[in-house]
Design an enzyme around this catalytic site. Structure first.
Site, mmCIF file in Angstrom:
data_model
loop_
_atom_site.group_PDB
_atom_site.id
_atom_site.type_symbol
_atom_site.label_atom_id
_atom_site.label_comp_id
_atom_site.label_asym_id
_atom_site.label_seq_id
_atom_site.Cartn_x
_atom_site.Cartn_y
_atom_site.Cartn_z
ATOM 1 N N HIS A 170 -1.974 -48.768 -6.733
ATOM 2 C CA HIS A 170 -2.384 -50.164 -6.970
ATOM 3 C C HIS A 170 -3.340 -50.547 -5.831
ATOM 4 C CE1 HIS A 170 -1.294 -54.478 -8.165
ATOM 5 N NE2 HIS A 170 -1.911 -54.639 -6.997
ATOM 6 N N CYS A 203 -3.673 -61.608 -3.066
ATOM 7 C CA CYS A 203 -2.366 -61.653 -2.438
ATOM 8 C C CYS A 203 -2.279 -63.002 -1.750
ATOM 9 C CB CYS A 203 -2.227 -60.515 -1.432
ATOM 10 S SG CYS A 203 -0.643 -60.519 -0.585
HETATM 11 ZN ZN ZN Z 1 -2.602 -56.519 -6.694
#
Ligand code: ZN
Length: 310
Positions: free
Chosen positions: A212, A245
């Site tokens: 990821h 994030c």
């Molecule tokens: Zn991510």
């Protein structure tokens, strides 16, 4: 143009409807989410993360998870995943158990990021997951566990590989069938990634290992190639390069699904996804959000070898 050193096909999980929508400043209408997920599910993508059962007051952008799950209309062979922050999330998810196939859980590889993101120590998170994962499995659901900031932490710097692998040992022992390694803040480099996954694939031969990557510093696809060369066959990405994030600020952008799939197809790696259909879906989300997105292929379209531009 396929290469002996690369896998012939890979699996891709689209995470835009969760990782992407979660990080949008404005809440997207439920009807738009449904329309976008339905479009993604008709591109040939076989895995989509569609919702998160995190507390609505913490992430209001995803408060409509159960409504989205009830309204989407996806082909039977598309595996839907929901993200769970904790056991309370599982209770809510189980109320709509027949609407999805698998669960994603997560923690950070570094102490400081885990504290900043979910206000728990890594040990507290792990203990919670060791109780939660067996319950997920008992409900007949597949479980994918992701270790965020697995390659580097903006607060602590390098996250020792041995520390991450120790966390993975416990997640696998608890019943996780897939382990994601998240470069959550875009700190990984290709050389590091190749060595990392070469070792991880040897050490964890019985679980699926998923990469990821974030494109925070423009190295996402280079990291994909390094992971492919190491033997990784499972990736996560986000249409339109949505996502990011919550901590720290500026940690933007998963790799764009359409950029990833364009590169893979050009290298002869099969994904089962129609790039044209995916670009259409990415343009749809760009329209819904009303601003240009980071994806390159959304602008350039697929590579056209027949055309010669002077
Ligand atoms: Zn991510």
């Amino acid at each position: 143009m396929s290469s002996d050193s690369l896998p012939s096909s890979v699996r891709i999980r689209e995470v835009g409807p969760r990782d992407g929508f979660q990080n949008e400043p404005e809440r997207i209408d439920t009807a738009d989410k449904v329309r976008l997920i339905d479009a993604l599910a008709r591109t040939g993508l076989k895995r989509i993360e569609v919702a998160s059962f995190v507390r609505p007051d913490v992430i209001p952008q995803l408060a409509d998870g159960d409504e989205v799950l009830a309204a989407i209309d996806v082909p039977d062979d598309v595996q839907l995943q929901v993200l769970l922050p904790n056991a309370r999330g599982l209770e809510r998810a189980l109320e709509v158990r027949d609407r999805f196939h698998g669960v994603g859980v997560f923690l950070s590889g570094s102490e400081s990021h885990n504290r900043a993101n979910i206000n728990r120590s890594v040990e507290e998170s792990l203990t919670g997951l060791e109780a939660l994962i067996p319950r997920v499995r008992e409900a007949g659901l597949r479980c994918a566990a992701t270790v965020s900031v697995a390659f580097g932490c903006p607060y602590e710097g390098e996250v020792p590989r041995e520390r991450v692998f120790g966390i993975v040992d416990r997640l696998v022992a608890a019943g996780a069938q897939e382990i994601g390694f998240g470069d959550t803040t875009g700190m990984a480099n290709p050389l590091q990634v190749r060595g990392y996954f070469a070792e991880a694939l040897q050490r964890f031969p019985d679980v699926e290992l998923t990469a990821h990557f974030h494109n925070t510093r423009g190295q996402g696809l280079a990291n994909v190639l390094a992971a492919l060369e190491a033997g990784v066959t499972s990736f996560e990405s986000s249409f339109g390069e949505l996502g990011g994030c919550p901590v720290p600020k500026g940690a933007t952008g998963n790799i764009a699904s359409e950029d990833l799939i364009s590169m893979l197809h050009e290298m002869g790696v099969d994904t089962g996804v129609s790039l044209d259909a995916l670009i259409d879906a990415a343009r749809m989300v760009q329209e819904v959000l009303g601003r240009p997105l980071g994806s390159h292929t959304i602008v350039a379209g697929p590579v056209a070898w027949g055309e010669r531009v002077a």
